[in-house]
Write an enzyme that holds these catalytic residues in place. Structure first.
Site, PDB file in Angstrom:
ATOM      1  N   ARG A 269       0.789  -1.234   0.000  1.00  0.00           N
ATOM      2  CA  ARG A 269       0.000   0.000   0.000  1.00  0.00           C
ATOM      3  C   ARG A 269       0.821   1.285   0.000  1.00  0.00           C
ATOM      4  NH1 ARG A 269      -4.745  -2.976   3.480  1.00  0.00           N
ATOM      5  NH2 ARG A 269      -5.966  -3.536   1.644  1.00  0.00           N
ATOM      6  N   GLU A 390      -7.017  -1.057  -4.982  1.00  0.00           N
ATOM      7  CA  GLU A 390      -6.040  -1.495  -3.977  1.00  0.00           C
ATOM      8  C   GLU A 390      -6.582  -1.346  -2.562  1.00  0.00           C
ATOM      9  OE1 GLU A 390      -3.121  -2.939  -4.754  1.00  0.00           O
ATOM     10  OE2 GLU A 390      -3.639  -2.750  -6.864  1.00  0.00           O
ATOM     11  N   GLY A 391      -7.889  -1.527  -2.417  1.00  0.00           N
ATOM     12  CA  GLY A 391      -8.547  -1.372  -1.125  1.00  0.00           C
ATOM     13  C   GLY A 391      -9.193  -0.011  -1.008  1.00  0.00           C
ATOM     14  N   GLU A 394     -12.880   2.807   2.660  1.00  0.00           N
ATOM     15  CA  GLU A 394     -13.656   2.141   3.715  1.00  0.00           C
ATOM     16  C   GLU A 394     -12.937   0.879   4.210  1.00  0.00           C
ATOM     17  OE1 GLU A 394     -16.083   4.899   1.518  1.00  0.00           O
ATOM     18  OE2 GLU A 394     -14.895   3.195   0.810  1.00  0.00           O
TER      19      GLU A 394
END
Length: 410
Positions: A269, A390-391, A394
């Site tokens: 990330r 990538e997420g 939330e």
């Protein structure tokens, strides 16, 4: 123990090198390829010629023990342009999967085929997300069945939003081997060039990052050799056996699996967050220059407190996000535990800062900012995806909340 925030000489040289390419090659081509919505092959070739596109570049940036080289390079690349930046960096997703799960022999065999060479550059695709399994990875429906008679794996299913899907030379596909184990019953497979049954038939039209090819990928009884299972069948069988054993001790198994999954995602990330920072910084710099030269009511608009304060906030938020990204990148490289979801913090902050800063840049330019004559319009569109892929924001908050509370929040 010493602590400092200065980049060393090698990191500074890397930043200047990537910045130079972004300024001289990427930026002049950005508007054209955004309009065309096509992979900028000539730019990829230029990047390959100087060593910016290839496995050696990834190895060199990853070998930095501080963890900062990759986010530094990503920020400059995406400062040039988000779409072209993703076209150049998208292959690294598949390479990371091969590097993370594959054997040394698989790494040697497949990674060069992901990139091709300067004379004939190639791209690779990592196919994981599905129409019904985005953030909910455990709901993956794609299946992998082993045919012992032929030593082949048969892959079936559909993948969504795959960067370079269908046009890639090498596809890395995740599929469920044992659906009863959820995410722990999944494995990754290399689909070699020209394999029958794989098709990326629907290229997706996107709001932003339009120079990066995105498509749905369909797997119709795709047969790949047993050697294409990343990590090999013996390692998979052992892992599945441990997962089944853990399933019989639910609390312990879920806890261990959750920690492993969190670490895997947390490590990637910060690099994504650095991309968002690059886009945000580009928009901020353009808005700052515009505010210094745009005259209204007899003076540059930056002399108005409202505009000056907005720019001050933009710069502050960008710098704050960068520090979170650098911290998470360093923690990952130093093998420090993400006890508070620090990787998710970095991506969450960077993505939301990119959206806010690019929106404010459009606002500072006023009507001009809404036109394609100025790049902030494109940057605004490019930034939005960083609160989604990538997420989502939330999901990042969910990861952080679970980490700091120890509670399985839903």
């Amino acid at each position: 123990m010493e602590f400092w925030l200065d980049l060393n000489e090698e990191q500074q040289d890397l930043r200047e090198w990537v910045h130079g390419f972004a300024a001289s090659v990427i930026r002049p081509a950005a508007a054209e390829w955004d309009e065309r919505e096509e992979t900028p092959w000539p730019v990829l070739q230029e990047a390959a010629k100087i060593g910016l596109y290839g496995f050696e570049f990834l190895v060199n940036t990853w070998s930095d023990t501080s963890g900062l080289s990759l986010p530094v390079a990503n920020e400059e690349l995406f400062w040039g342009d988000g779409g072209i930046g993703m076209a150049i960096s998208g292959t690294s997703l598949a390479v990371a999967a091969i590097y993370g799960s594959g054997t040394p022999e698989q790494l040697v065999e497949w990674v060069p085929q992901c990139f091709g060479d300067a004379a004939d550059p190639k791209v690779a695709a990592f196919c994981s997300t599905e129409p019904e399994a985005g953030s909910d990875v455990a709901s993956m429906r794609s299946r992998a069945v082993y045919d012992e008679a032929s030593d082949e794996w048969v892959l079936t299913g559909q993948k969504a939003y795959a960067t370079n899907g269908g046009i890639a030379n090498v596809h890395v596909v995740t599929a469920s081997v044992d659906p009863s184990l959820g995410a722990r019953g999944q494995a990754a497979f290399v689909v070699p060039p020209g394999t029958k049954g794989l098709a990326g038939t629907r290229k997706l039209k996107k709001l932003g990052l339009r120079a990066s090819h995105t498509a749905d990928v369909f797997l119709d009884d795709v047969r790949v050799p047993g050697s294409c299972l990343l990590g090999g069948k013996e390692a998979l069988d052992q892992r599945l056996a441990r997962a089944r054993e853990a399933r019989d001790r639910p609390r312990e198994g879920q806890r261990r699996s959750g920690q492993a999954a969190m670490r895997t995602f947390e490590l990637s990330r910060p690099a994504v967050g650095a991309q968002a920072i690059g886009i945000a910084r580009a928009a901020y710099e353009y808005a700052l220059d515009y505010a210094k030269t745009r005259v209204q009511f007899g003076r540059p608009i930056i002399e108005n407190q409202a505009v000056a304060f907005a720019l001050a906030d933009m710069r502050t938020e960008i710098d704050a996000a960068r520090l979170l990204v650098w911290r998470a990148a360093w923690m990952g490289r130093a093998d420090r535990p993400f006890d508070a979801g620090e990787g998710s913090m970095s991506k969450l902050k960077a993505g939301e800062v990119a959206v806010a800063v690019t929106e404010k840049a459009v606002q500072i330019l006023g009507g001009a900012g809404y036109l394609r004559d100025h790049p902030v319009e494109r940057m605004y569109r490019d930034a939005k995806i960083y609160t989604i892929f990538e997420g989502t924001s939330e999901i990042q908050r969910l990861v952080i909340a679970r980490a700091i509370s120890g509670v399985q929040i839903r």
